[in-house]
Design an enzyme around this catalytic site. Structure first.
Site, PDB file in Angstrom:
ATOM      1  N   HIS A   1       0.843  -1.191   0.000  1.00 16.34           N
ATOM      2  CA  HIS A   1       0.000   0.000   0.000  1.00 16.34           C
ATOM      3  C   HIS A   1       0.880   1.244   0.000  1.00 16.34           C
ATOM      4  O   HIS A   1       1.613   1.504   0.949  1.00 16.34           O
ATOM      5  CB  HIS A   1      -0.905   0.002   1.224  1.00 16.34           C
ATOM      6  CG  HIS A   1      -1.655   1.292   1.392  1.00 16.34           C
ATOM      7  ND1 HIS A   1      -2.727   1.620   0.599  1.00 16.34           N
ATOM      8  CD2 HIS A   1      -1.476   2.346   2.219  1.00 16.34           C
ATOM      9  CE1 HIS A   1      -3.173   2.807   0.938  1.00 16.34           C
ATOM     10  NE2 HIS A   1      -2.430   3.275   1.924  1.00 16.34           N
TER      11      HIS A   1
ATOM     12  N   ASP B   1       0.771   5.249  -0.261  1.00 19.88           N
ATOM     13  CA  ASP B   1       0.005   6.493  -0.300  1.00 19.88           C
ATOM     14  C   ASP B   1       0.541   7.366  -1.422  1.00 19.88           C
ATOM     15  O   ASP B   1       1.745   7.652  -1.490  1.00 19.88           O
ATOM     16  CB  ASP B   1       0.116   7.220   1.030  1.00 19.88           C
ATOM     17  CG  ASP B   1      -0.693   6.544   2.127  1.00 19.88           C
ATOM     18  OD1 ASP B   1      -1.841   6.168   1.844  1.00 19.88           O
ATOM     19  OD2 ASP B   1      -0.180   6.385   3.249  1.00 19.88           O
TER      20      ASP B   1
ATOM     21  N   ASP C   1      -7.366   1.566   2.958  1.00 19.96           N
ATOM     22  CA  ASP C   1      -6.981   2.612   3.909  1.00 19.96           C
ATOM     23  C   ASP C   1      -7.881   3.832   3.886  1.00 19.96           C
ATOM     24  O   ASP C   1      -7.622   4.806   4.569  1.00 19.96           O
ATOM     25  CB  ASP C   1      -5.531   3.039   3.613  1.00 19.96           C
ATOM     26  CG  ASP C   1      -4.941   3.899   4.719  1.00 19.96           C
ATOM     27  OD1 ASP C   1      -5.315   3.710   5.884  1.00 19.96           O
ATOM     28  OD2 ASP C   1      -4.094   4.749   4.413  1.00 19.96           O
TER      29      ASP C   1
ATOM     30  N   HIS D   1      -6.608   9.722  -0.545  1.00 19.21           N
ATOM     31  CA  HIS D   1      -7.118   9.779   0.825  1.00 19.21           C
ATOM     32  C   HIS D   1      -6.182  10.379   1.868  1.00 19.21           C
ATOM     33  O   HIS D   1      -6.490  10.323   3.069  1.00 19.21           O
ATOM     34  CB  HIS D   1      -7.593   8.384   1.273  1.00 19.21           C
ATOM     35  CG  HIS D   1      -6.509   7.356   1.375  1.00 19.21           C
ATOM     36  ND1 HIS D   1      -6.402   6.319   0.486  1.00 19.21           N
ATOM     37  CD2 HIS D   1      -5.502   7.182   2.254  1.00 19.21           C
ATOM     38  CE1 HIS D   1      -5.376   5.558   0.820  1.00 19.21           C
ATOM     39  NE2 HIS D   1      -4.812   6.066   1.886  1.00 19.21           N
TER      40      HIS D   1
END
Length: 1008
Positions: free
Chosen positions: A263, A265, A375, A579
């Site tokens: 993951h 970001d 997330d 996000h």
């Protein structure tokens, strides 16, 4: 023999740490290292490879914050190592902290081809197995000296490191050992055996026979290891463990589908440009691991990240494309980025899937059926039908496990949205999207799984995220041992689609969760970084207008439609809905760039709109009013002759006792001497909107110091203290508005209050020069309405929330999201608070002792001032527009659009410009009018039922060459015909449609 449990466990921990793990590399030799550094933007790979370097040794400080250093690493494999497996172990100065938040590197060969990424827990590079001796090693390492923003060990502290402009130039890292080493695979496997068994043993019940069986086998293995000759005795130790490792799992053991994961970001504690490199490093690492491990499967979401590799790292892209073609590097998610889903508007949320799925289809020929949002900070109630309309059937999320008040009751379920659409959803019980295959994680997944007895399987996203390098060979090795091991859940590497196929097959009737998936945490992300949120809302609105007017000009005037420009702008806006960007939880650098980007996009979109409207207006001097708000003709943007002068707002008149009155014959507003609205009387309904002895337009200031996660969280105790800002600096008239000025702390507020002619609406324009720290600013509207629930706009409709706190679930929603309006009502009458840029709000109710009536208070959240990760969050000037609108839900919808899509005046020759598309149903709103993305020239109209009931409507396209509407084709969001759906026949240039409550419909109208 009876071994004491604690003694064996302590012995295992120390022997592993001090003897066995160090023996994985029993012999080493130094490498020669040179360096070249730059503090500016990263240079192209070719430039980095050609840079002139200088010698550097272990212990040398290097790397200014956010800088790049290119290391040249050379050496020769010693001849005496012939026949061994040899690796380079490269320590850039890594710390024991979590990977992904410190320095990272990407190893290149001299020809520029990537080898693999370097990360704190994955810093080996294979040289040969076996080597002949004498091999030359020659690599270049692109190393990023990204600062560790929590390097002092105290999280969430204000830091200047979040922007290159304030970070300074002090070296961030100290070069560690850079060495060639013999890799002892037998010892490494012994480490894996002991770690897996030790971790499993720790999770088994104390009285479990299996636990004691493992303990005794471990004890025998440790006895077999000669601590003075670990390498020579490792196999003997492994032999002692073979029996317990071969014992199969119970038939009823929980089944875990592991999928490699990293993951990343798209921006957070690093800027967007650094994410490009994080993705390149991680995908280089994962494609290398896929070549080494035949059972391993890796999944990656976010089409934007694939696009970055394609654009910026073509050498890495080639490896990714091959791995995808081989079927083991799996694109998932079908979205442009893993966006926030609460705040993006209807069209933006749809376009996340349009652009994401289209990229995967065009580049890989793959159609993802799984939405992948591990997330994201909660999920709006309108999302299921968007997912379904994009041709996606399933959803994975993880973040709901972070909720602090209530435990979500399911791990596998059907999620039902506001229109009745249902999506098969999985929420992994491992409670992590960075699983490391540790025994406690595997045991937690099995024990935590809430569907025991009716389902048997869950998914575990496995690997270090955020630039930590993804899955490691150690995780793969542990998964191999857990494949079928007594006492443990079983583990298999599987693609997400394979997991979902099996999960759906074994659980055909899962429970249903209706409505939003509310995260009971990170509520302040609805307010932090107000300018980022305003930029998003304005960009969404401008894109709606730009597509409408460009399509109208293309059909009516033959103006070229700006396909490429709109595609690029949409993708940029979608990226900034990631996000940690739109929610305001990134470093200062990210939000500074976001503000600059939104300003640039705004200028481009204004240009597209102006060009199209000038083409429609023609050359002349007649003033035309172009209205993009879908409130005329049942929700259709339109253009026409400008109204006569004086059609603005009513003039204020003095009020007895001080203050002013605004009265347009529909709404009478009284503003007292404090600049507060003490009455908003609906003259047609003969109802007062303001609660007795209360005032709306009341600014309230609260302390705001959450327990952690400063930019993310607001804790309920903030409401325990606060003050009403009622002191007025000046009160007067400015044009047709009442001007109110206030000062508090280090900040100032100027408000303009006005009532337009012929519209039942009080406009409140607020400018705040904000210089507070750790404060929360609210705008309150105490209303004389008894409402047990209220409506807040979400994607393609609105969702209801209770105003009471009967249960802990209701109490936990003390801060929630709305788009353009919040509406409270009694049967037959209600009031809306609409906005042009805010999202966070709260709604509470109180029963008045004096008259027994109920006051329902709506409060819009305006500003915060958290200090981490951006210590200057929200400092400066901000503008907000709110309106108080008495009326039904349809009035809230109409005025919400009006506040966000302004009227425009253009001079030209035309007397009027008829709307391109008209819809005659008042409850049906057009969300998009555009030309088809495939450049066929077909017209695409997207609309939805906005009131929450059934609706009939006629959709017409005004007569134009090539667009006499004889049929309309219902499509999915990607503008492909819906399977089993017949074209709608046109009659008199229009098609009739029927819609369920909140139903979303996309129509494609072919050229005749």
């Amino acid at each position: 023999m009876h071994d004491d449990r604690k003694l064996v466990e302590a012995r295992l921990e120390r022997v592993l740490r001090e003897r066995i793990r160090p023996a994985v590399y029993p012999v080493t030799a130094p490498l020669d290292v040179e360096i070249w550094s730059t503090t500016g933007e990263p240079v192209p790979v070719a430039e980095g490879l050609a840079a002139t370097t200088r010698p550097v040794g272990e212990g040398t400080p290097w790397g200014a914050p956010w800088g790049t250093s290119w290391f040249k690493v050379t050496g020769t494999v010693p001849a005496e190592w012939a026949g061994a497996t040899v690796e380079a172990v490269l320590d850039l100065g890594f710390t024991p902290r979590t990977p992904g938040f410190q320095c990272e590197g990407l190893v290149y060969r001299p020809d520029g081809s990537p080898v693999k990424g370097l990360h704190p827990r994955n810093n080996h590079v294979r040289v040969g197995s076996p080597v002949a001796g004498g091999e030359e090693v020659h690599w270049r390492i692109e190393a990023a000296s990204n600062p560790d923003l929590d390097a002092n060990g105290v999280p969430f502290q204000p830091t200047p490191m979040g922007d290159r402009a304030t970070a300074g130039d002090a070296p961030q890292y100290v070069l560690g050992p850079m060495r060639l080493a013999v890799f002892d695979e037998t010892v490494w496997n012994l480490v894996m055996d002991l770690e897996v068994l030790g971790e499993l043993m720790a999770e088994l019940p104390l009285e479990s026979a299996r636990r004691w069986e493992i303990l005794r086998a471990v004890s025998r293995a440790l006895d077999a290891v000669d601590l003075q000759d670990v390498n020579g005795t490792a196999q003997a130790a492994r032999d002692e463990l073979a029996g317990v490792l071969a014992a199969p799992a119970a038939p009823a053991a929980h089944r875990i589908s592991a999928v490699g994961h990293a993951h990343i970001d798209s921006a957070w504690l690093w800027p967007l440009r650094e994410t490009v490199r994080k993705v390149a490093r991680t995908t280089s690492n994962m494609t290398a691991l896929l070549e080494e491990e035949p059972e391993f499967v890796f999944a990656m979401s976010q089409a934007q990240q694939f696009a970055w590799i394609k654009e910026h790292r073509p050498e890495v892209w080639a490896r990714v494309k091959k791995a995808v073609a081989d079927g083991r590097f799996v694109p998932v998610g079908g979205m442009w980025v893993e966006s926030d889903t609460n705040m993006p508007g209807s069209e933006a949320m749809a376009r996340q899937f349009v652009h994401g799925k289209r990229f995967f289809l065009e580049e890989f020929g793959l159609e993802s059926e799984e939405a992948w949002l591990p997330d994201t900070f909660g999920f709006a109630a309108g999302l299921p039908q968007i997912i379904k309309a994009a041709g996606v059937r399933r959803l994975l999320t993880q973040k709901i496990s972070w909720s602090r008040t209530n435990r979500f009751p399911h791990h596998t379920f059907l999620w039902e949205g506001i229109d009745g659409s249902r999506i098969f959803t999985h929420f992994p019980p491992v409670d992590s999207y960075n699983c490391e295959m540790r025994g406690r994680q595997i045991a937690h997944a099995a024990n935590n799984f809430k569907e025991k007895g009716v389902a048997t399987r869950s998914l575990a996203p496995t690997g270090y995220g955020d630039g930590g390098g993804g899955t490691t060979r150690e995780m793969v090795a542990k998964a191999a041992r857990l494949r079928d091991l007594e006492g443990s859940a079983t583990v298999r590497w599987e693609a997400p689609a394979a997991f979902f196929d099996k999960a759906e097959a074994e659980y055909p009737n899962p429970p249903v969760w209706v409505g939003e998936l509310y995260l009971e945490l990170h509520r302040a992300t609805l307010t932090s970084q107000a300018q980022t949120k305003r930029g998003n809302r304005r960009s969404e609105s401008l894109l709606t207008e730009a597509e409408l007017w460009a399509a109208t000009a293309a059909v009516r005037a033959g103006t070229p439609y700006p396909y490429a420009e709109l595609d690029r702008i949409w993708k940029t806006v979608l990226l900034h809905q990631f996000h940690d960007i739109l929610p305001g939880s990134s470093i200062a650098w990210v939000h500074r760039e976001a503000r600059e980007t939104y300003a640039r996009l705004g200028q481009e979109l204004e240009g597209i709109i102006a060009d199209a409207q000038r083409a429609l207006a023609g050359e002349g001097s007649v003033e035309l009013l172009f209205n993009g708000a879908p409130h005329a003709r049942g929700g259709v943007p339109s253009g026409g002759a400008a109204p006569e002068a004086g059609a603005g707002s009513v003039a204020p008149t003095p009020r007895e006792g001080g203050g002013y009155v605004l009265d347009n014959g529909l709404l009478r507003v009284e503003i007292d001497a404090r600049g507060l609205v003490v009455s908003a009387y609906d003259l047609t309904a003969e109802r007062e909107a303001v609660a007795p002895r209360q005032a709306v337009n009341l600014l309230q200031l609260h302390p705001d110091f959450p327990n952690q996660w400063d930019a993310w969280d607001v804790d309920a105790f903030y409401r325990n203290t606060g003050r009403d800002l009622v002191e007025v600096t000046s009160l007067g008239v400015e044009g047709e508005a009442v001007r109110v000025e206030r000062a508090f702390g280090e900040s100032k507020v100027v408000q303009l209050l006005s009532v337009p002619n012929a519209v039942k609406r009080l406009d409140i324009d607020t400018e705040v020069d904000w210089h507070e720290r750790e404060r929360f600013l609210k705008l309150a509207f105490p209303l004389d309405v008894k409402a047990d629930r209220y409506a807040s706009e979400t994607q393609f409709g609105h969702a209801y929330r209770p105003t009471h706190q009967n249960t802990s679930w209701e109490w936990a929603k003390f801060e929630a999201c709305n788009h353009r309006f919040v509406h409270v009502d009694e049967p037959g009458w209600g009031v809306a608070v609409v906005n042009d840029a805010t999202y966070g709000h709260d709604v509470t109710r109180a029963v008045r002792a004096e008259d027994g009536g109920t006051t329902t208070t709506v409060r819009a959240s305006l500003l915060r001032a958290p200090r981490y990760p951006d210590p200057e969050t929200d400092q400066g000037v901000h503008r907000f527009r709110h309106a108080l609108v008495p009326g039904a839900i349809g009035d809230a919808v109409r005025e919400g659009y009006r506040a966000n899509l302004p009227e425009r005046r253009v001079t030209g020759a035309a007397a009027a410009v008829a709307p391109l598309v008209t819809v005659d149903g008042d409850a049906v709103v057009v969300s998009a009018v555009k030309l088809a993305d495939d450049r066929s020239g077909d017209l695409v109209v997207r609309l939805y039922e906005a009131h929450g009931g059934r609706a009939r409507a006629s959709v017409a396209v005004a007569a134009a060459d090539g667009f006499a509407v004889d049929r309309a084709v219902p499509t999915d969001l990607l503008e492909r015909p819906l399977p089993g759906s017949a074209p709608l026949a046109g009659e008199d240039g229009a098609v009739s449609i029927e819609l369920r409550p909140f139903q979303l419909v996309t129509l494609r109208i072919p050229q005749s």
